[in-house]
Design a protein around this motif. Structure first.
Motif, PDB file in Angstrom:
ATOM      1  N   VAL A  35       0.848  -1.199   0.000  1.00  0.00           N
ATOM      2  CA  VAL A  35       0.000   0.000   0.000  1.00  0.00           C
ATOM      3  C   VAL A  35       0.880   1.244   0.000  1.00  0.00           C
ATOM      4  N   GLU A  36       1.903   1.266   0.852  1.00  0.00           N
ATOM      5  CA  GLU A  36       2.770   2.433   0.945  1.00  0.00           C
ATOM      6  C   GLU A  36       3.546   2.661  -0.338  1.00  0.00           C
ATOM      7  N   GLU A  37       3.957   1.595  -1.022  1.00  0.00           N
ATOM      8  CA  GLU A  37       4.653   1.748  -2.297  1.00  0.00           C
ATOM      9  C   GLU A  37       3.725   2.326  -3.356  1.00  0.00           C
ATOM     10  N   ALA A  38       2.466   1.880  -3.353  1.00  0.00           N
ATOM     11  CA  ALA A  38       1.497   2.412  -4.304  1.00  0.00           C
ATOM     12  C   ALA A  38       1.234   3.888  -4.031  1.00  0.00           C
ATOM     13  N   THR A  41       4.220   5.918  -5.350  1.00  0.00           N
ATOM     14  CA  THR A  41       4.253   6.094  -6.807  1.00  0.00           C
ATOM     15  C   THR A  41       3.190   7.075  -7.277  1.00  0.00           C
ATOM     16  N   GLY A  42       2.210   7.360  -6.421  1.00  0.00           N
ATOM     17  CA  GLY A  42       1.170   8.310  -6.793  1.00  0.00           C
ATOM     18  C   GLY A  42       0.011   7.684  -7.537  1.00  0.00           C
ATOM     19  N   ASN A  43      -0.048   6.369  -7.579  1.00  0.00           N
ATOM     20  CA  ASN A  43      -1.119   5.669  -8.282  1.00  0.00           C
ATOM     21  C   ASN A  43      -2.258   5.391  -7.308  1.00  0.00           C
ATOM     22  N   LYS A  44      -3.304   6.214  -7.388  1.00  0.00           N
ATOM     23  CA  LYS A  44      -4.394   6.129  -6.420  1.00  0.00           C
ATOM     24  C   LYS A  44      -5.192   4.834  -6.593  1.00  0.00           C
ATOM     25  N   ASP A  45      -5.404   4.408  -7.841  1.00  0.00           N
ATOM     26  CA  ASP A  45      -6.167   3.178  -8.079  1.00  0.00           C
ATOM     27  C   ASP A  45      -5.435   1.967  -7.510  1.00  0.00           C
ATOM     28  N   ALA A  46      -4.135   1.897  -7.773  1.00  0.00           N
ATOM     29  CA  ALA A  46      -3.350   0.770  -7.258  1.00  0.00           C
ATOM     30  C   ALA A  46      -3.310   0.805  -5.730  1.00  0.00           C
ATOM     31  N   ARG A  78      -5.165   5.449   8.934  1.00  0.00           N
ATOM     32  CA  ARG A  78      -4.106   6.337   8.447  1.00  0.00           C
ATOM     33  C   ARG A  78      -3.742   6.041   7.004  1.00  0.00           C
ATOM     34  N   LEU A  79      -3.745   4.767   6.629  1.00  0.00           N
ATOM     35  CA  LEU A  79      -3.472   4.427   5.227  1.00  0.00           C
ATOM     36  C   LEU A  79      -4.563   4.978   4.321  1.00  0.00           C
ATOM     37  N   SER A  80      -5.820   4.800   4.717  1.00  0.00           N
ATOM     38  CA  SER A  80      -6.926   5.292   3.879  1.00  0.00           C
ATOM     39  C   SER A  80      -6.921   6.814   3.815  1.00  0.00           C
ATOM     40  N   ALA A  81      -6.526   7.488   4.894  1.00  0.00           N
ATOM     41  CA  ALA A  81      -6.442   8.947   4.880  1.00  0.00           C
ATOM     42  C   ALA A  81      -5.347   9.412   3.928  1.00  0.00           C
ATOM     43  N   ARG A  82      -4.239   8.683   3.905  1.00  0.00           N
ATOM     44  CA  ARG A  82      -3.154   9.043   2.983  1.00  0.00           C
ATOM     45  C   ARG A  82      -3.585   8.841   1.535  1.00  0.00           C
ATOM     46  N   ILE A  83      -4.361   7.802   1.277  1.00  0.00           N
ATOM     47  CA  ILE A  83      -4.858   7.578  -0.076  1.00  0.00           C
ATOM     48  C   ILE A  83      -5.857   8.658  -0.456  1.00  0.00           C
ATOM     49  N   LYS A  84      -6.728   9.008   0.475  1.00  0.00           N
ATOM     50  CA  LYS A  84      -7.731  10.033   0.207  1.00  0.00           C
ATOM     51  C   LYS A  84      -7.093  11.392  -0.063  1.00  0.00           C
ATOM     52  N   ALA A  85      -5.959  11.659   0.582  1.00  0.00           N
ATOM     53  CA  ALA A  85      -5.278  12.946   0.422  1.00  0.00           C
ATOM     54  C   ALA A  85      -4.539  13.063  -0.914  1.00  0.00           C
ATOM     55  N   MET A  86      -4.393  11.938  -1.617  1.00  0.00           N
ATOM     56  CA  MET A  86      -3.687  11.990  -2.913  1.00  0.00           C
ATOM     57  C   MET A  86      -4.518  12.797  -3.904  1.00  0.00           C
ATOM     58  N   ALA A  87      -3.800  13.563  -4.726  1.00  0.00           N
ATOM     59  CA  ALA A  87      -4.502  14.409  -5.704  1.00  0.00           C
ATOM     60  C   ALA A  87      -5.009  13.600  -6.886  1.00  0.00           C
TER      61      ALA A  87
END
Length: 87
Positions: A35-38, A41-46, A78-87
């Motif tokens: 998850v952290e690697e995805a 890389t900035g890939n929100k879907d992955a 925290r992981l889901s919050a980091r994903i949600k914060a991605m542009a």
């Protein structure tokens, strides 16, 4: 050194359980790392797909007793919050 038969058995049992728990914690860390690697890389879907795979594994660790329920919930949150914060 253990003297009674039960104490000797507990040593064997604890060693077996430690191996199983070690493998389970390692598996959880691998899923979290994916998850952290995805996210890196900035890939929100992955990242979403990786989180969907990691969440049940993290929660399974709770039911098996290798981590605390609040620790696991905090990690998923925290992981889901980091994903949600991605542009």
């Amino acid at each position: 050194m253990a003297n009674s038969l039960q104490a000797k058995k507990r040593i064997r049992t604890n060693a077996r359980r430690a191996e199983i728990n070690k493998a389970r914690v390692s598996r959880i860390r691998t899923f979290v790392r994916k998850v952290e690697e995805a996210i890196a890389t900035g890939n929100k879907d992955a990242a979403n797909v990786a989180l969907k795979a990691a969440e049940p594994e993290i929660m399974r660790g709770v039911t098996k007793g290798v981590s605390h329920q609040k620790t696991a919930s905090r990690k998923v949150s925290r992981l889901s919050a980091r994903i949600k914060a991605m542009a």
